[in-house]
Enzyme design. Sequence first.
Site, PDB file in Angstrom:
ATOM      1  N   LYS A 277       3.959 -16.389  -8.313  1.00  0.00           N
ATOM      2  CA  LYS A 277       2.692 -15.638  -8.435  1.00  0.00           C
ATOM      3  C   LYS A 277       1.964 -16.425  -9.621  1.00  0.00           C
ATOM      4  CE  LYS A 277       1.997 -10.726  -9.230  1.00  0.00           C
ATOM      5  NZ  LYS A 277       2.442  -9.342  -9.690  1.00  0.00           N
TER       6      LYS A 277
ATOM      7  N   ARG B 112       2.757  10.562  -2.675  1.00  0.00           N
ATOM      8  CA  ARG B 112       4.043  10.150  -1.888  1.00  0.00           C
ATOM      9  C   ARG B 112       5.097  11.094  -2.397  1.00  0.00           C
ATOM     10  NH1 ARG B 112       4.307   3.733  -1.682  1.00  0.00           N
ATOM     11  NH2 ARG B 112       4.422   4.249   0.471  1.00  0.00           N
TER      12      ARG B 112
ATOM     13  N   GLU C 190       8.437   6.360  -5.473  1.00  0.00           N
ATOM     14  CA  GLU C 190       7.816   7.379  -6.194  1.00  0.00           C
ATOM     15  C   GLU C 190       8.844   8.530  -6.035  1.00  0.00           C
ATOM     16  OE1 GLU C 190       4.551   4.485  -6.095  1.00  0.00           O
ATOM     17  OE2 GLU C 190       6.255   5.438  -4.612  1.00  0.00           O
TER      18      GLU C 190
END
Length: 636
Positions: free
Chosen positions: A286, A398, A370
């Site tokens: 990254k 969600r 979640e």
Amino acid sequence: MRWKVTLLESVHGPADLKRMGQGQLEQLAGEIRDFLIDRVRRAGGHLGPNLGVVELTIALHRVFDSPRDAIVWDVGHQSYVHKIVTGRQDGFDLLRQTGGVAGYPIRSESEHDFVENSHASTALSYVDGLSKAFELAGGGRHTVAVVGDGALTGGMCWEALNNIAAEPGRPVVIVVNDNGRSYSPTIGGFAEHLASLRLQPGYERVLDGGKELLLHTPVVGRPIYAALHAAKAGIKDALSPQMMFSDLGLKYLGPVDGHDLAALEKAFQAAKAFGGPVVVHAVTEKGHGYPPAVNHEADQMHQTDPIDPETGLPKPKGRSWTSVFADELAAIGEEREDVVAITAAMLRSTGLDKFAERFPDRWYDVGIAEQHAVTSAAGLAMGGLHPVVAVYSTFLNRAFDQVLMDVALHRQPVTLVLDRAGITGPDGPSHHGMWDLSLLGMVPGMRVAAPRDAQTLREELREAIAVSDGPTALRFSKGSVVESVPTVERQGVVDVLRKPEDGADVLLVAVGAFAKLGLEAAERLADQGIAVTVADPRWVVPVPQELVTLAKAHRLVVTVEDSGRHGGFGSALAAALRDAECDVPLRDLAVPQRFHEHGSREEVLARIGLTAQDVARRVTEWAANLVLDPQPEPAE
């Protein structure tokens, strides 16, 4: 003298990549990184993830035939390079701004964008469906899902993998972009498998190097090779995720150096030729190629505000709602040992990092999950603790069933902290937190607070955590927060922010961060001779009784809120007035129930008529009809 065109300027679509040689491709990768740093520096956006997928994206578009072959990104914030090489470079001058390219894939921008996915762990389900559709249409098309290792912590990925593997003849390529991070370091058992594999020596090369010698050794060569191959497979199963994928019936290739174009192309060509579901494990870094991102300890510049390209430091800005929450939760944690915190892979983004640093044994990162976070919180509450679940408002969608059935049905004291509630701006329709009040208003026993400033955020967070007989939620905006919007008086839980001495015909109820907007609109209305009382309900679910009483003393009630109109606070107050047999007319100003494009928060609010000027204009029109009309003369 003729101006020299860079390689990047010559790229208008994937076909241009296929004509380049290896040296040109490496030069192009460097130009793309420079381009990304320059554009994200100006506008802000997801820098680290995109710097990490430059070679991977180039290789994908050289091997596969987009848009005939579908490439789906999970999560879509890593699609900037995909947009650059599919002809959208010019739009990056206004990245995530009105008129510019969106920060996520968007179907209206390009035929190369199949899915507008910015909620994680969905790509595999999309490609499962797409591959079935392509097969029914005659086949000959591949589907590719680029899935971050963070997204693989979400349960939907594994539900989809189970179905993809059930049909071994479908050409589905799953590219695991493994950089060890989603927003934060990736959490969970699967992440640990990937991490261990990144640290292993090149045992594949050891085996392959001896293969030719053994196969040419008379009599014993093949049995020894077969035994060694079996031993190798066993070692690899113990050290890598191949065991999981193989058990599902998926071919596994890797790990591949995610910054080696030749190696990536070779792996993708092999996966494409296989003709069935294949996992290609690409190890990337990254922020690759930009030291300020690589060395950024928190999240490798996952998402950044406009920055100085030399230092990588963001430009200064005011104190945020998130930082106020972070400090106050840490302070509450000092006072109450039963308070624990849960994040779904967004520790710093949601402000839980300070709590985690201070109480390392009292916080839990469940990954991008979640639903699990909310039900786990219910279990923690059943065990005598008070969990605080901090998520972006949009991501609570969600977990609605878990809030309803696992928390509320059991009357468990779980506090949901909903960051980025309302219009968020640059991240576009999937990130606007405009749905939470519509959803939470349906939940029996739910109590929702909407602070207007830093002072009431601290106050209402404490009130929420003090509740012990059911769920609570706290919703606040994105961006900078003022310390205090003063109150004239408090009536029960309701704060009156403006109260004309001679009384008022209009009650303007301003929810949360719209308190300042309400006061500004009231000032404009006063200039036109319309006296307005401004009230902040503080707690918006359920509607405070004191607000109903206040409404009865006025001839017109207007609500203004930074949430969806359908099922929002305005409709809830209207129902409460009807229940109280109060016939005062009510008009509600809220976010229209549609998907709103990206732009700054101020631009989006202006588009939908939620500015002080717009509110004052509408109230003037309504007041002219309902309040200022002369009363009929009594009959003689």
